[in-house]
Design a protein around this motif. Structure first.
Motif, PDB file in Angstrom:
ATOM      1  N   GLY A   1       0.861  -1.070   0.094  1.00 22.00           N
ATOM      2  CA  GLY A   1       0.078   0.021  -0.249  1.00 22.00           C
ATOM      3  C   GLY A   1       0.948   1.311   0.012  1.00 22.00           C
ATOM      4  O   GLY A   1       1.976   1.264   0.172  1.00 22.00           O
ATOM      5  N   LEU A   2       0.178   2.316  -0.260  1.00 15.91           N
ATOM      6  CA  LEU A   2       0.813   3.710  -0.154  1.00 15.91           C
ATOM      7  C   LEU A   2       0.895   4.194   1.303  1.00 15.91           C
ATOM      8  O   LEU A   2      -0.130   4.364   1.906  1.00 15.91           O
ATOM      9  N   GLN A   3       2.006   4.467   1.524  1.00 10.01           N
ATOM     10  CA  GLN A   3       2.304   5.080   3.018  1.00 10.01           C
ATOM     11  C   GLN A   3       3.482   6.189   2.771  1.00 10.01           C
ATOM     12  O   GLN A   3       3.930   6.228   1.782  1.00 10.01           O
ATOM     13  N   TYR A   4       3.727   6.894   3.806  1.00  8.31           N
ATOM     14  CA  TYR A   4       4.624   7.997   3.939  1.00  8.31           C
ATOM     15  C   TYR A   4       6.063   7.251   3.575  1.00  8.31           C
ATOM     16  O   TYR A   4       6.813   7.663   2.739  1.00  8.31           O
ATOM     17  N   GLY A   5       6.369   6.005   4.015  1.00  8.44           N
ATOM     18  CA  GLY A   5       7.594   5.448   3.975  1.00  8.44           C
ATOM     19  C   GLY A   5       7.680   4.976   2.347  1.00  8.44           C
ATOM     20  O   GLY A   5       8.835   4.854   2.059  1.00  8.44           O
ATOM     21  N   THR A   6       6.553   4.760   1.844  1.00 13.05           N
ATOM     22  CA  THR A   6       6.862   4.505   0.357  1.00 13.05           C
ATOM     23  C   THR A   6       7.463   5.656  -0.448  1.00 13.05           C
ATOM     24  O   THR A   6       8.359   5.121  -1.366  1.00 13.05           O
ATOM     25  N   PHE A   7       7.142   6.831  -0.355  1.00 15.52           N
ATOM     26  CA  PHE A   7       7.725   7.958  -0.684  1.00 15.52           C
ATOM     27  C   PHE A   7       9.149   7.937  -0.653  1.00 15.52           C
ATOM     28  O   PHE A   7      10.151   8.311  -1.338  1.00 15.52           O
ATOM     29  N   VAL A   8       9.636   7.773   0.813  1.00 20.81           N
ATOM     30  CA  VAL A   8      11.012   7.622   1.129  1.00 20.81           C
ATOM     31  C   VAL A   8      11.849   6.671   0.459  1.00 20.81           C
ATOM     32  O   VAL A   8      12.769   6.854   0.011  1.00 20.81           O
ATOM     33  N   HIS A   9      11.251   5.482   0.516  1.00 16.19           N
ATOM     34  CA  HIS A   9      11.910   4.248  -0.251  1.00 16.19           C
ATOM     35  C   HIS A   9      11.978   4.716  -1.567  1.00 16.19           C
ATOM     36  O   HIS A   9      13.117   4.586  -1.902  1.00 16.19           O
ATOM     37  N   ALA A  10      11.049   5.228  -2.213  1.00 15.54           N
ATOM     38  CA  ALA A  10      11.186   5.707  -3.687  1.00 15.54           C
ATOM     39  C   ALA A  10      12.213   6.780  -3.969  1.00 15.54           C
ATOM     40  O   ALA A  10      13.027   6.510  -4.912  1.00 15.54           O
ATOM     41  N   ALA A  11      12.288   7.525  -3.028  1.00 13.38           N
ATOM     42  CA  ALA A  11      13.273   8.923  -2.993  1.00 13.38           C
ATOM     43  C   ALA A  11      14.620   8.162  -2.995  1.00 13.38           C
ATOM     44  O   ALA A  11      15.512   8.680  -3.738  1.00 13.38           O
ATOM     45  N   ILE A  12      14.866   7.217  -2.271  1.00 18.61           N
ATOM     46  CA  ILE A  12      16.303   6.877  -1.761  1.00 18.61           C
ATOM     47  C   ILE A  12      16.818   6.049  -2.897  1.00 18.61           C
ATOM     48  O   ILE A  12      17.906   6.311  -3.459  1.00 18.61           O
ATOM     49  N   SER A  13      15.928   5.173  -3.787  1.00 20.46           N
ATOM     50  CA  SER A  13      16.437   4.476  -5.140  1.00 20.46           C
ATOM     51  C   SER A  13      16.450   5.419  -6.273  1.00 20.46           C
ATOM     52  O   SER A  13      16.862   4.932  -7.573  1.00 20.46           O
ATOM     53  N   PHE A  14      15.580   6.509  -6.100  1.00 25.26           N
ATOM     54  CA  PHE A  14      15.446   7.218  -7.111  1.00 25.26           C
ATOM     55  C   PHE A  14      16.622   7.896  -7.940  1.00 25.26           C
ATOM     56  O   PHE A  14      16.928   7.829  -9.422  1.00 25.26           O
ATOM     57  N   PRO A  15      17.890   8.276  -7.371  1.00 32.30           N
ATOM     58  CA  PRO A  15      18.959   8.768  -8.287  1.00 32.30           C
ATOM     59  C   PRO A  15      19.553   7.691  -9.044  1.00 32.30           C
ATOM     60  O   PRO A  15      19.874   8.168 -10.393  1.00 32.30           O
ATOM     61  N   LEU A  16      20.003   6.746  -8.644  1.00 27.66           N
ATOM     62  CA  LEU A  16      20.344   5.488  -9.536  1.00 27.66           C
ATOM     63  C   LEU A  16      19.511   5.084 -10.471  1.00 27.66           C
ATOM     64  O   LEU A  16      19.908   5.052 -11.939  1.00 27.66           O
ATOM     65  N   GLU A  17      18.207   4.913 -10.225  1.00 26.98           N
ATOM     66  CA  GLU A  17      17.299   4.909 -11.258  1.00 26.98           C
ATOM     67  C   GLU A  17      16.924   5.863 -12.417  1.00 26.98           C
ATOM     68  O   GLU A  17      16.718   5.402 -13.593  1.00 26.98           O
TER      69      GLU A  17
END
Length: 171
Positions: free
Chosen positions: A34-50
């Motif tokens: 599901g969509l939670q606050y941590g979802t955005f944090v996790h996506a932001a962490i892996s975002f630069p390399l992706e």
């Protein structure tokens, strides 16, 4: 739309960044239930390399492939929006398999089931990526692009118009 390589670079940077972040949020939400606050944090962490990998794929592979395929369908006399939608469609059709493979390897590693996981990821990603690109990211990034480059494009148009008048080609 982009008229120079620099403008194409900036436009691809914008669209790939928006799509990769939003699709990252979607995929994390799928894997965590599901969509939670941590979802955005996790996506932001892996975002630069992706984003780096996705941008390179978009700029060097997907944009060329999409334009080639779109020109097979869209005719020069077709409306510009039809050409844009063709390019966007083929961009999604090219990027979804590439980025789904990256996400599959990132989340599951190289396992015996990689092909099955990759196919499932492609289907789940395409369902969201296509309407997201057509209805949200594409229009938003084109608007941002026009805001950034409207002055530059306007100056270029005026310069061309002025040159044509000086050479007697226009009134």
């Amino acid at each position: 739309m982009p008229k120079t390589k620099f403008q194409e670079f900036i436009f691809t940077l914008l669209t790939s960044g928006c799509m990769i972040f939003l699709m990252g949020v979607y995929n994390v939400a799928l894997h965590t239930g599901g969509l939670q606050y941590g979802t955005f944090v996790h996506a932001a962490i892996s975002f630069p390399l992706e984003w780096l990998i996705g941008f390179l794929c978009a700029f060097f592979i997907a944009s060329r492939t999409a334009k080639y395929l779109a020109l097979r369908i869209a005719l020069p006399q077709d409306r510009p929006i039809f050409k844009i939608l063709c390019i966007q469609t083929f961009t999604v059709c090219t990027m979804v398999p590439l980025m789904s493979l990256l996400g599959t390897i990132e989340s599951s590693g190289l396992t015996v089931n990689i092909l099955v996981i990759w196919i499932q990821a492609m289907v789940l990603n395409f369902i969201i990526a296509f309407p997201l690109q057509i209805f949200v990211v594409g229009p938003l990034c084109r608007w941002i692009f026009r805001c950034i480059f409207s002055r530059t494009n306007h100056k270029e148009e005026k310069s061309i118009e002025r040159e044509m008048i000086q050479n007697g080609f226009a009134e």
